[in-house]
Scaffold this active site. Structure first.
Site, PDB file in Angstrom:
ATOM      1  CD  GLN A  90     -13.031  -2.099  -0.107  1.00 57.48           C
ATOM      2  OE1 GLN A  90     -12.215  -2.062   0.803  1.00 57.48           O
ATOM      3  NE2 GLN A  90     -14.221  -2.669   0.041  1.00 57.48           N
ATOM      4  NE  ARG A 120     -10.105  -5.417   1.019  1.00 53.74           N
ATOM      5  CZ  ARG A 120      -9.408  -4.340   1.383  1.00 53.74           C
ATOM      6  NH1 ARG A 120     -10.009  -3.287   1.885  1.00 53.74           N
ATOM      7  NH2 ARG A 120      -8.095  -4.291   1.215  1.00 53.74           N
ATOM      8  CG  HIS A 161      -8.421  -0.001  -2.587  1.00 58.11           C
ATOM      9  ND1 HIS A 161      -7.642  -1.103  -2.303  1.00 58.11           N
ATOM     10  CD2 HIS A 161      -9.028   0.339  -1.420  1.00 58.11           C
ATOM     11  CE1 HIS A 161      -7.775  -1.412  -1.022  1.00 58.11           C
ATOM     12  NE2 HIS A 161      -8.616  -0.566  -0.463  1.00 58.11           N
ATOM     13  CB  CYS A 206     -13.997   1.191   0.400  1.00 58.04           C
ATOM     14  SG  CYS A 206     -13.633   2.953   0.482  1.00 58.04           S
ATOM     15  NE  ARG A 255      -3.809   0.678   1.990  1.00 55.13           N
ATOM     16  CZ  ARG A 255      -5.007   0.757   2.568  1.00 55.13           C
ATOM     17  NH1 ARG A 255      -5.176   1.481   3.656  1.00 55.13           N
ATOM     18  NH2 ARG A 255      -6.039   0.107   2.057  1.00 55.13           N
ATOM     19  CG  ASP A 271     -13.662   6.308  -0.718  1.00 50.61           C
ATOM     20  OD1 ASP A 271     -13.540   6.192   0.520  1.00 50.61           O
ATOM     21  OD2 ASP A 271     -12.670   6.323  -1.500  1.00 50.61           O
TER      22      ASP A 271
HETATM   23  N1  NVA Z   1     -10.083   6.677  -1.164  1.00 54.99           N
HETATM   24  C1  NVA Z   1      -9.673   6.218   0.138  1.00 54.99           C
HETATM   25  C2  NVA Z   1      -9.872   4.743   0.246  1.00 54.99           C
HETATM   26  C3  NVA Z   1      -9.509   4.165   1.585  1.00 54.99           C
HETATM   27  C4  NVA Z   1      -9.687   2.683   1.658  1.00 54.99           C
HETATM   28  C5  NVA Z   1      -8.223   6.590   0.374  1.00 54.99           C
HETATM   29  O1  NVA Z   1      -7.404   6.422  -0.532  1.00 54.99           O
HETATM   30  O2  NVA Z   1      -7.900   7.057   1.472  1.00 54.99           O
HETATM   31  N1   CP Z   2     -11.071  -0.201   2.780  1.00 56.96           N
HETATM   32  C1   CP Z   2      -9.784  -0.250   3.169  1.00 56.96           C
HETATM   33  O1   CP Z   2      -8.885  -0.520   2.389  1.00 56.96           O
HETATM   34  O2   CP Z   2      -9.595  -0.006   4.496  1.00 56.96           O
HETATM   35  P1   CP Z   2      -8.207   0.237   5.243  1.00 56.96           P
HETATM   36  O3   CP Z   2      -7.703   1.595   4.790  1.00 56.96           O
HETATM   37  O4   CP Z   2      -8.552   0.220   6.697  1.00 56.96           O
HETATM   38  O5   CP Z   2      -7.251  -0.835   4.859  1.00 56.96           O
END
Ligand code: NVA
Ligand code: CP
Length: 309
Positions: free
Chosen positions: A135, A296, A132, A267, A105, A227
């Site tokens: 997800q 997940r 992502h 998500c 990540r 989101d």
């Molecule tokens: N769009 C959000 C998704 C988190 C799972 C982010 O990138 O923070």
């Molecule tokens: N939805 C998701 O990826 O959550 P986290 O940021 O907690 O991993």
């Protein structure tokens, strides 16, 4: 053909995605009936994180244990030499000698692409600024658990044209779902990704459309998705974004305009009261949000099994 990586849903065919869903459903069944399934015994997954995470970290870590393998948490900023300038290329070559797979990540999507290109082990994208995939694959898998079929269903994505929206473009196109995206003028999806996904959608007889009015975008849809308005790394823009997104809240009024059996997904993490109201999030008839979060684990065990067995 054995797939090496999961970087973008775009890279997987509809058949491969179907096979993943089938595999994840089977593995979920083992879990629910307490059947031990340890195909990854002796294997190690490196989990590289440059951003915070609850779901991704815990579900991958637990998923590896449950499959008999070992998850190794690697904090990019605090511990790894990449944060001090070691190249992604060298890191990829070195880690390929120790690990059996990497989940990463991070911010820059190209870093994930490079990691996969220069390493010899599977790389799984656990979120970048651009995409992502884990997800959205989970979301579609969850939709199918509730409704049987995803093909032909219509999804409305309300809010930021961000990593989630981009993965939804590829996810919908690959699985034959129609997708309506509605975002404020300055927060639209990446045009290249939109055009690219539209080509896939055309071949798969489904439609990806951009809307201007959230009320129009949700009319009769089978799933409303939203989101956060400010993603990780955009915290300084929170106030400005809250103003721009004020008309993009998923609330009871919006939900009432969708199909009467429409599902709602997010998500997570959510900012209750901003992009989604608490009564919609907790609505027992419509909200699939916490099943989606649990899935997940199951869906990613499917990915780990297919890529690392
Ligand atoms: N769009 C959000 C998704 C988190 C799972 C982010 O990138 O923070
Ligand atoms: N939805 C998701 O990826 O959550 P986290 O940021 O907690 O991993």
């Amino acid at each position: 053909m054995q797939k090496k990586d999961l970087i973008s849903i775009k890279d997987w065919t509809e058949e491969e995605i179907k096979h993943l869903f089938y595999t994840a459903a089977k593995i979920k069944g083992y879990q629910k009936t307490n059947l031990k399934f340890h195909p990854l015994e002796g294997k190690t997954l490196g989990m590289m994180f440059a951003k915070a995470s609850t779901r991704t970290r815990v579900s991958f870590e637990v998923g590896m244990y449950q499959l008999g393998g070992y998850p190794l948490y690697l904090d990019i900023k605090a511990n790894l030499q990449v944060a001090r300038g070691e190249s992604i290329e060298d890191t990829a070559k070195v880690l390929s000698g120790y690990l059996d797979g990497i989940m990463i990540r991070t911010y820059n999507h190209d870093d994930v692409v490079k990691l996969a290109e220069f390493g010899t082990i599977p790389v799984i994208n656990g979120l970048t600024d651009l995409l992502h995939p884990c997800q959205v694959l989970t979301d579609i898998f969850t939709f199918m658990e509730y409704r049987g079929e995803a093909k032909g269903a219509t999804v409305a994505f309300i809010g930021d044209g961000n990593n989630m929206a981009h993965s939804w473009l590829y996810g919908a196109a690959r699985t034959g779902m129609n997708l309506n995206i509605v975002s404020p003028k300055d927060y639209q999806v990446n045009k290249e990704i939109y055009e690219d996904a539209k080509k896939i959608a055309k071949d798969n007889n489904c439609k990806l459309s951009l809307f201007e009015d959230p009320k129009e975008a949700v009319k009769n849809v089978d799933l409303i998705y939203t989101d956060v308005w400010a993603s990780m790394g955009q915290e300084a823009e929170q106030k400005k974004r809250a103003k721009a997104f004020a008309g993009y809240k998923v609330d009871r009024d919006l939900l009432n305009r969708a199909d009467k059996n429409a599902l709602v997904m997010h998500c997570l993490p959510a900012h209750r009261g901003d992009e989604i109201t608490s009564d919609v999030m907790d609505d027992r008839k419509h909200s699939a949000i916490f099943d989606e979060a649990e899935n997940r684990l199951h869906l990613q065990k499917g990915i780990l099994y297919l890529l690392m067995k």
